[in-house]
Design a protein around this motif. Structure first.
Motif, PDB file in Angstrom:
ATOM      1  N   LEU A  51     -17.775 -19.598 -21.788  1.00  0.00           N
ATOM      2  CA  LEU A  51     -16.602 -18.944 -21.212  1.00  0.00           C
ATOM      3  C   LEU A  51     -16.942 -17.554 -20.671  1.00  0.00           C
ATOM      4  CD1 LEU A  51     -13.930 -19.884 -23.906  1.00  0.00           C
ATOM      5  CD2 LEU A  51     -14.168 -20.863 -21.617  1.00  0.00           C
ATOM      6  N   ALA A  52     -17.998 -16.959 -21.219  1.00  0.00           N
ATOM      7  CA  ALA A  52     -18.428 -15.638 -20.753  1.00  0.00           C
ATOM      8  C   ALA A  52     -19.323 -15.733 -19.521  1.00  0.00           C
ATOM      9  CB  ALA A  52     -19.154 -14.903 -21.872  1.00  0.00           C
ATOM     10  N   GLY A  53     -19.564 -16.954 -19.021  1.00  0.00           N
ATOM     11  CA  GLY A  53     -20.281 -17.111 -17.767  1.00  0.00           C
ATOM     12  C   GLY A  53     -21.747 -17.436 -17.872  1.00  0.00           C
ATOM     13  N   ARG A  54     -22.251 -17.749 -19.062  1.00  0.00           N
ATOM     14  CA  ARG A  54     -23.666 -18.080 -19.202  1.00  0.00           C
ATOM     15  C   ARG A  54     -23.904 -19.572 -18.977  1.00  0.00           C
ATOM     16  NH1 ARG A  54     -22.546 -13.722 -21.917  1.00  0.00           N
ATOM     17  NH2 ARG A  54     -24.091 -12.032 -22.027  1.00  0.00           N
ATOM     18  N   ASP A  55     -25.074 -19.879 -18.387  1.00  0.00           N
ATOM     19  CA  ASP A  55     -25.387 -21.292 -18.149  1.00  0.00           C
ATOM     20  C   ASP A  55     -26.009 -21.900 -19.404  1.00  0.00           C
ATOM     21  OD1 ASP A  55     -28.190 -20.729 -18.231  1.00  0.00           O
ATOM     22  OD2 ASP A  55     -28.200 -20.277 -16.095  1.00  0.00           O
ATOM     23  N   ASP A  56     -26.225 -23.216 -19.367  1.00  0.00           N
ATOM     24  CA  ASP A  56     -26.667 -23.926 -20.567  1.00  0.00           C
ATOM     25  C   ASP A  56     -27.995 -23.401 -21.098  1.00  0.00           C
ATOM     26  OD1 ASP A  56     -24.410 -25.414 -20.381  1.00  0.00           O
ATOM     27  OD2 ASP A  56     -25.383 -27.288 -19.784  1.00  0.00           O
ATOM     28  N   GLU A  57     -28.941 -23.102 -20.206  1.00  0.00           N
ATOM     29  CA  GLU A  57     -30.249 -22.646 -20.669  1.00  0.00           C
ATOM     30  C   GLU A  57     -30.156 -21.271 -21.312  1.00  0.00           C
ATOM     31  OE1 GLU A  57     -33.702 -23.533 -21.915  1.00  0.00           O
ATOM     32  OE2 GLU A  57     -32.546 -24.922 -20.659  1.00  0.00           O
ATOM     33  N   GLN A  58     -29.345 -20.396 -20.739  1.00  0.00           N
ATOM     34  CA  GLN A  58     -29.145 -19.089 -21.353  1.00  0.00           C
ATOM     35  C   GLN A  58     -28.492 -19.219 -22.719  1.00  0.00           C
ATOM     36  OE1 GLN A  58     -26.787 -17.460 -18.115  1.00  0.00           O
ATOM     37  NE2 GLN A  58     -28.430 -16.030 -17.554  1.00  0.00           N
ATOM     38  N   ILE A  59     -27.552 -20.148 -22.824  1.00  0.00           N
ATOM     39  CA  ILE A  59     -26.859 -20.355 -24.099  1.00  0.00           C
ATOM     40  C   ILE A  59     -27.837 -20.862 -25.148  1.00  0.00           C
ATOM     41  CG2 ILE A  59     -25.102 -21.729 -25.267  1.00  0.00           C
ATOM     42  CD1 ILE A  59     -23.504 -21.635 -22.621  1.00  0.00           C
ATOM     43  N   ARG A  60     -28.667 -21.831 -24.781  1.00  0.00           N
ATOM     44  CA  ARG A  60     -29.649 -22.360 -25.737  1.00  0.00           C
ATOM     45  C   ARG A  60     -30.571 -21.250 -26.246  1.00  0.00           C
ATOM     46  NH1 ARG A  60     -29.641 -26.808 -22.103  1.00  0.00           N
ATOM     47  NH2 ARG A  60     -28.825 -28.690 -23.145  1.00  0.00           N
ATOM     48  N   THR A  61     -31.049 -20.433 -25.320  1.00  0.00           N
ATOM     49  CA  THR A  61     -31.962 -19.357 -25.699  1.00  0.00           C
ATOM     50  C   THR A  61     -31.285 -18.370 -26.639  1.00  0.00           C
ATOM     51  OG1 THR A  61     -33.146 -19.556 -23.597  1.00  0.00           O
ATOM     52  CG2 THR A  61     -33.407 -17.492 -24.815  1.00  0.00           C
ATOM     53  N   THR A  62     -30.057 -17.960 -26.291  1.00  0.00           N
ATOM     54  CA  THR A  62     -29.332 -16.979 -27.112  1.00  0.00           C
ATOM     55  C   THR A  62     -29.056 -17.510 -28.512  1.00  0.00           C
ATOM     56  OG1 THR A  62     -28.288 -15.986 -25.175  1.00  0.00           O
ATOM     57  CG2 THR A  62     -27.215 -15.622 -27.290  1.00  0.00           C
ATOM     58  N   LEU A  63     -28.558 -18.737 -28.591  1.00  0.00           N
ATOM     59  CA  LEU A  63     -28.194 -19.276 -29.897  1.00  0.00           C
ATOM     60  C   LEU A  63     -29.424 -19.596 -30.737  1.00  0.00           C
ATOM     61  CD1 LEU A  63     -25.111 -21.546 -29.108  1.00  0.00           C
ATOM     62  CD2 LEU A  63     -25.180 -19.194 -29.941  1.00  0.00           C
ATOM     63  N   ASP A  64     -30.496 -20.057 -30.094  1.00  0.00           N
ATOM     64  CA  ASP A  64     -31.700 -20.329 -30.864  1.00  0.00           C
ATOM     65  C   ASP A  64     -32.228 -19.048 -31.500  1.00  0.00           C
ATOM     66  OD1 ASP A  64     -33.766 -22.383 -31.613  1.00  0.00           O
ATOM     67  OD2 ASP A  64     -35.038 -20.878 -30.660  1.00  0.00           O
ATOM     68  N   LYS A  65     -32.227 -17.964 -30.738  1.00  0.00           N
ATOM     69  CA  LYS A  65     -32.636 -16.674 -31.292  1.00  0.00           C
ATOM     70  C   LYS A  65     -31.705 -16.258 -32.430  1.00  0.00           C
ATOM     71  CE  LYS A  65     -34.465 -14.792 -26.934  1.00  0.00           C
ATOM     72  NZ  LYS A  65     -34.228 -13.756 -25.888  1.00  0.00           N
ATOM     73  N   ARG A  66     -30.416 -16.455 -32.221  1.00  0.00           N
ATOM     74  CA  ARG A  66     -29.430 -16.025 -33.222  1.00  0.00           C
ATOM     75  C   ARG A  66     -29.641 -16.733 -34.545  1.00  0.00           C
ATOM     76  NH1 ARG A  66     -23.210 -16.413 -31.550  1.00  0.00           N
ATOM     77  NH2 ARG A  66     -24.042 -15.033 -29.931  1.00  0.00           N
ATOM     78  N   TYR A  67     -29.783 -18.047 -34.500  1.00  0.00           N
ATOM     79  CA  TYR A  67     -29.908 -18.802 -35.746  1.00  0.00           C
ATOM     80  C   TYR A  67     -31.262 -18.567 -36.407  1.00  0.00           C
ATOM     81  CZ  TYR A  67     -25.867 -21.117 -33.678  1.00  0.00           C
ATOM     82  OH  TYR A  67     -24.649 -21.373 -33.099  1.00  0.00           O
ATOM     83  N   ALA A  68     -32.322 -18.464 -35.588  1.00  0.00           N
ATOM     84  CA  ALA A  68     -33.633 -18.158 -36.152  1.00  0.00           C
ATOM     85  C   ALA A  68     -33.611 -16.800 -36.850  1.00  0.00           C
ATOM     86  CB  ALA A  68     -34.691 -18.178 -35.060  1.00  0.00           C
ATOM     87  N   ASN A  69     -32.881 -15.866 -36.261  1.00  0.00           N
ATOM     88  CA  ASN A  69     -32.815 -14.533 -36.852  1.00  0.00           C
ATOM     89  C   ASN A  69     -32.053 -14.533 -38.165  1.00  0.00           C
ATOM     90  OD1 ASN A  69     -33.511 -11.718 -36.558  1.00  0.00           O
ATOM     91  ND2 ASN A  69     -31.310 -11.370 -36.414  1.00  0.00           N
ATOM     92  N   LEU A  70     -31.040 -15.381 -38.268  1.00  0.00           N
ATOM     93  CA  LEU A  70     -30.331 -15.500 -39.546  1.00  0.00           C
ATOM     94  C   LEU A  70     -31.305 -15.875 -40.645  1.00  0.00           C
ATOM     95  CD1 LEU A  70     -27.971 -15.915 -41.506  1.00  0.00           C
ATOM     96  CD2 LEU A  70     -27.672 -18.197 -40.509  1.00  0.00           C
ATOM     97  N   GLU A  71     -32.125 -16.880 -40.382  1.00  0.00           N
ATOM     98  CA  GLU A  71     -33.087 -17.299 -41.404  1.00  0.00           C
ATOM     99  C   GLU A  71     -34.085 -16.181 -41.690  1.00  0.00           C
ATOM    100  OE1 GLU A  71     -36.137 -20.955 -42.501  1.00  0.00           O
ATOM    101  OE2 GLU A  71     -35.280 -20.834 -40.481  1.00  0.00           O
ATOM    102  N   ARG A  72     -34.536 -15.531 -40.641  1.00  0.00           N
ATOM    103  CA  ARG A  72     -35.512 -14.461 -40.846  1.00  0.00           C
ATOM    104  C   ARG A  72     -34.925 -13.349 -41.697  1.00  0.00           C
ATOM    105  NH1 ARG A  72     -38.560 -10.725 -36.285  1.00  0.00           N
ATOM    106  NH2 ARG A  72     -39.308  -9.165 -37.753  1.00  0.00           N
ATOM    107  N   ARG A  73     -33.689 -12.966 -41.417  1.00  0.00           N
ATOM    108  CA  ARG A  73     -33.067 -11.883 -42.193  1.00  0.00           C
ATOM    109  C   ARG A  73     -32.977 -12.259 -43.673  1.00  0.00           C
ATOM    110  NH1 ARG A  73     -30.247  -8.358 -38.726  1.00  0.00           N
ATOM    111  NH2 ARG A  73     -31.654  -8.059 -36.958  1.00  0.00           N
ATOM    112  N   VAL A  74     -32.637 -13.508 -43.941  1.00  0.00           N
ATOM    113  CA  VAL A  74     -32.534 -13.942 -45.341  1.00  0.00           C
ATOM    114  C   VAL A  74     -33.908 -13.983 -45.986  1.00  0.00           C
ATOM    115  CG1 VAL A  74     -31.887 -15.861 -46.835  1.00  0.00           C
ATOM    116  CG2 VAL A  74     -30.373 -15.167 -44.981  1.00  0.00           C
ATOM    117  N   ARG A  75     -34.920 -14.444 -45.244  1.00  0.00           N
ATOM    118  CA  ARG A  75     -36.277 -14.479 -45.787  1.00  0.00           C
ATOM    119  C   ARG A  75     -36.825 -13.070 -46.039  1.00  0.00           C
ATOM    120  NH1 ARG A  75     -39.488 -19.305 -45.005  1.00  0.00           N
ATOM    121  NH2 ARG A  75     -38.237 -21.008 -44.150  1.00  0.00           N
ATOM    122  N   GLU A  76     -36.309 -12.083 -45.344  1.00  0.00           N
ATOM    123  CA  GLU A  76     -36.759 -10.704 -45.529  1.00  0.00           C
ATOM    124  C   GLU A  76     -36.195 -10.067 -46.795  1.00  0.00           C
ATOM    125  OE1 GLU A  76     -37.397  -9.161 -40.920  1.00  0.00           O
ATOM    126  OE2 GLU A  76     -35.496  -8.801 -41.953  1.00  0.00           O
TER     127      GLU A  76
END
Length: 721
Positions: free
Chosen positions: A176-201
């Motif tokens: 809805l904010a205007g991002r295409d599918d590839e941008q969305i995949r990249t953003t969300l993959d980083k977001r979820y990977a970072n969640l795990e990283r923060r917990v592992r830290e």
């Protein structure tokens, strides 16, 4: 008013087969450290002893169950990681927690924590695995958030269904904010990977702090444990000062980034560092070895940068506008004592008809305890800063003062008492009762008044503790009007116990315990506990007592009353209130900004009560279009009315704060801070109404409202122009 959901931060990772395989590897298993058993025993001794704790509880089976419940909720409040079988296994530890805290071993707490880390990894792997296929947004589906009261998921399949909807909502927000599918995949993959990283830290001391807070919080909502690093941060926040370079930092992807340069601080004086610069390495002194800090936790980077006044620190950084492969730059900065002015008292003057109303915004009741103890000339004090502002207001000839305590969560009890003393000659301010039920009265005896004229206090539901002491005293004395929402309802006093000093330990090992030691009462005998301070003139309620405040805690102390203490009331505004309220309502009905605020509050409360959001794209786009049309209509009405345009409103961009461009996000935040504030302006208008009413009847109403006395005479006489 867009609906935003709690999501997670960002980590810069390329989605490669190697990383996909690596992301489900087990995290390092955390284990208790030697210091923690000693710390736990000290905390137990303090919290079970009525000489220290206001409402001590024995560590029995009932308390063990409560601790376990709070510990699990602290790790997984929205019930998105654990399943019912996990909870059933954890319940077997309930009978072992008392002995664990008393020194038998903290392994049960760490076993639960390690399972949590494992479950986060599993959930992140599942969420990232959904991103390849995308989603169908034509279905009539919804995501239900705010799952604190929901049952635990029966099994992994039920968690999968919940996470599918959560990820689908994240995707739709970005679409809805205007991002295409590839941008969305990249953003969300980083977001979820970072969640795990923060917990592992997370480290052993993090796990220990969460567990000990489950124990402390089981006694009352405001007792807590702070590990040594958290204790340092708390004291710096209270003193509004630290020794460092004068920069506000945030984590973004794998870098710690400069979010703000404190004006006049060492970093600002250097003229080299800018907002958005990324810190790559830190060195001590002019020749010390550089330590690469890429990928570090923000608190670890902060610890390297802070240091004693007069010492040097070298910072290697990538400029905000440079790529990650650009050559880094280096700057040497001499550390200094930095005052965090953003949290200090601020002032401005509003023009209301032919009156000038001074406004003092006080975010917290801060006090540099060490500076006061050593009688430092420039120690930070909310009262001292407000007194300076009041002197300036008198020099500028303002007609009245509004103390803006909205979202002021409290601070120093002593500051609340002394701040009240700026507005009364002398007298009691608050009653304080300790665990043995002995009551002491604290008040002002200076005899000096910094401001004798018209006064109003603006509060909201997030005004708590010291804010409530001040507002209650002003209301009880009839010294001024209280305007806004019913306050938080925190009527207890906490003190910090330095566990290292308690154990006569010279080094920082054990941290500090913030423990409830007293309950405070109004001089009229009532308590602010649960009930807060009820305003004389009410504004639309953003959050009521069932949603936010002391009354939402299941173990908060009950409301009680004690005997009032003698004090001389300076005024009684009851005769004025009906007319003031009528004028306020008539004006608010015609005030565009106030009316829009009321509409937005109603919409926010309806969304909050619903706790669901549609996952149908057409429906969400229609909602977004309605919001945009409403904004455009309001801007047109502003232009027609000659009002300043609202440049701080913005659509939901679907991003987390640390996913945005820092420079742009800071500008966005500043624009939001500059938005029209109809509540503040209306509070000033109500104060002007009170002044005018007292002046209009040539003293007859003033005689009913204000009794003889120095302060009240000024109110009545000062109203005549």
């Amino acid at each position: 008013m867009s609906l935003s959901l709690k999501r997670f931060a960002v980590l810069l990772l390329a989605l490669t087969p190697a990383l996909i395989a690596a992301r489900t590897e087990p995290a390092a298993t955390l284990a208790p450290e030697a210091n923690q058993a000693v710390t736990a025993r000290m905390v137990y001794g303090l919290l079970s002893d009525s000489r220290y704790a206001y409402a001590p509880r024995q560590l029995d089976a009932a308390l063990e169950e409560d601790i376990l419940r709070r510990y699990i909720e602290a790790l997984d409040r929205e019930k998105l990681f654990f399943v019912a079988s996990d909870i059933a296994r954890f319940e077997g530890y309930a009978g072992k927690l008392a002995e664990a805290i008393k020194g038998a071993g903290l392994e049960p707490a760490y076993d639960i924590f390690n399972v949590y880390v494992q479950r986060v990894g599993e959930r992140v792997a599942f969420a990232r695995g959904l991103l390849d296929a995308g989603f169908d947004f034509t279905q009539d589906d919804e995501w239900r958030y705010g799952r604190e009261e929901a049952p635990w998921a029966a099994d992994t399949a039920e968690l999968d269904a919940l996470w599918t909807k959560s990820v689908k909502n994240d995707w739709l927000r970005l679409k809805l904010a205007g991002r295409d599918d590839e941008q969305i995949r990249t953003t969300l993959d980083k977001r979820y990977a970072n969640l795990e990283r923060r917990v592992r830290e997370l480290r052993s001391d993090d796990a220990f702090q969460v567990f000990m807070n489950a124990y402390a919080g089981a006694l009352d909502p405001h007792t807590s444990y702070l590990n040594p690093r958290a204790a340092d941060n708390f004291m710096q926040a209270m003193s509004l000062s630290l020794e460092g370079i004068g920069a506000v930092l945030q984590r973004q992807e794998e870098y710690v980034v400069i979010r703000e340069i404190v004006p006049g601080g060492p970093a600002g004086r250097s003229g080299q560092l800018q907002v958005g610069d990324r810190i790559a390495a830190v060195g001590q002194g002019r020749n010390g070895a550089m330590t690469d800090v890429v990928g570090w936790r923000i608190d670890e980077v902060v610890q390297l940068i802070r240091g004693r006044k007069g010492t040097d620190v070298r910072i290697e950084y990538l400029p905000a506008d440079a790529g990650v492969d650009a050559p880094p730059r280096q700057v040497v900065i001499t550390r200094d004592r930095v005052r965090m002015e953003e949290q200090a008292a601020k002032s401005k003057v509003l023009e209301i008809e032919d009156r000038r109303i001074g406004v003092i915004e006080l975010p917290t009741f801060y006090l540099d305890f060490e500076g006061r103890r050593t009688n430092a000339a420039d120690y930070a004090s909310a009262t001292r800063d407000v007194a300076r502002i009041l002197e300036q207001f008198k020099a500028d000839g303002v007609d009245g003062v509004v103390m803006d305590l909205r979202s002021n969560g409290g601070g120093s009890l002593n500051e609340a008492i002394e701040l009240t003393g700026l507005f009364i000659e002398q007298g009691p301010v608050v009653q304080v009762r300790d665990a043995s039920k002995r009551t002491a009265v604290h008040g002002d005896s200076s005899g000096a008044v910094a401001w004798e004229g018209p006064l109003a206090v603006l509060v909201n539901r997030a005004s708590a503790s010291a804010s409530e002491i001040f507002a209650a005293a002003i209301q009880d004395y009839g010294r001024g009007l209280v305007i806004g929402e019913q306050t938080f309802g925190k009527g207890t006093v906490q003190t910090l116990v330095d566990l290292d000093r308690f154990a006569r330990n010279e080094n920082q090992r054990f941290g500090q315990l913030k423990v409830t030691v007293q309950e405070f009462f109004r001089i009229s005998g009532g308590s602010t506990q649960h009930r807060g301070v009820v305003p004389d003139i009410s504004f639309p309620v953003t959050l009521d007592a069932s949603e936010y405040g002391e009354s939402t805690y299941d173990n908060a102390l009950p409301y009680t009353e004690i005997q009032a203490v003698p004090y001389q009331r300076l005024g009684d505004f009851s005769a004025l209130l009906p007319e003031l309220d009528a004028r306020h309502r008539a004006r608010a009905a015609e005030d565009l900004e106030f009316r829009w605020f009321s509409e937005d509050v109603a919409k926010f409360r309806a969304e909050r009560a619903r706790k669901t959001v549609s996952l149908n794209e057409a429906e969400r786009r229609a909602d977004r279009a309605r919001d945009e049309a409403q904004r455009e209509q309001r801007q047109a009405e502003r232009r027609a009315a000659g009002l300043a345009l609202d440049e701080g409103a913005f659509d939901d961009d679907g991003l987390q704060a640390d996913e945005r461009n820092v420079v742009q996000d800071v500008a966005r935040q500043k624009a939001a801070e500059d938005r029209p504030d109809p509540l503040l302006r209306e509070s000033a208008a109500i104060l002007v109404d009170a002044v005018d009413l007292l002046a209009a009847d040539e003293g007859r109403l003033a005689a009913r409202v204000l009794r003889p006395g120095r302060t009240s005479t000024v109110w009545a006489g000062g109203a005549d122009r």
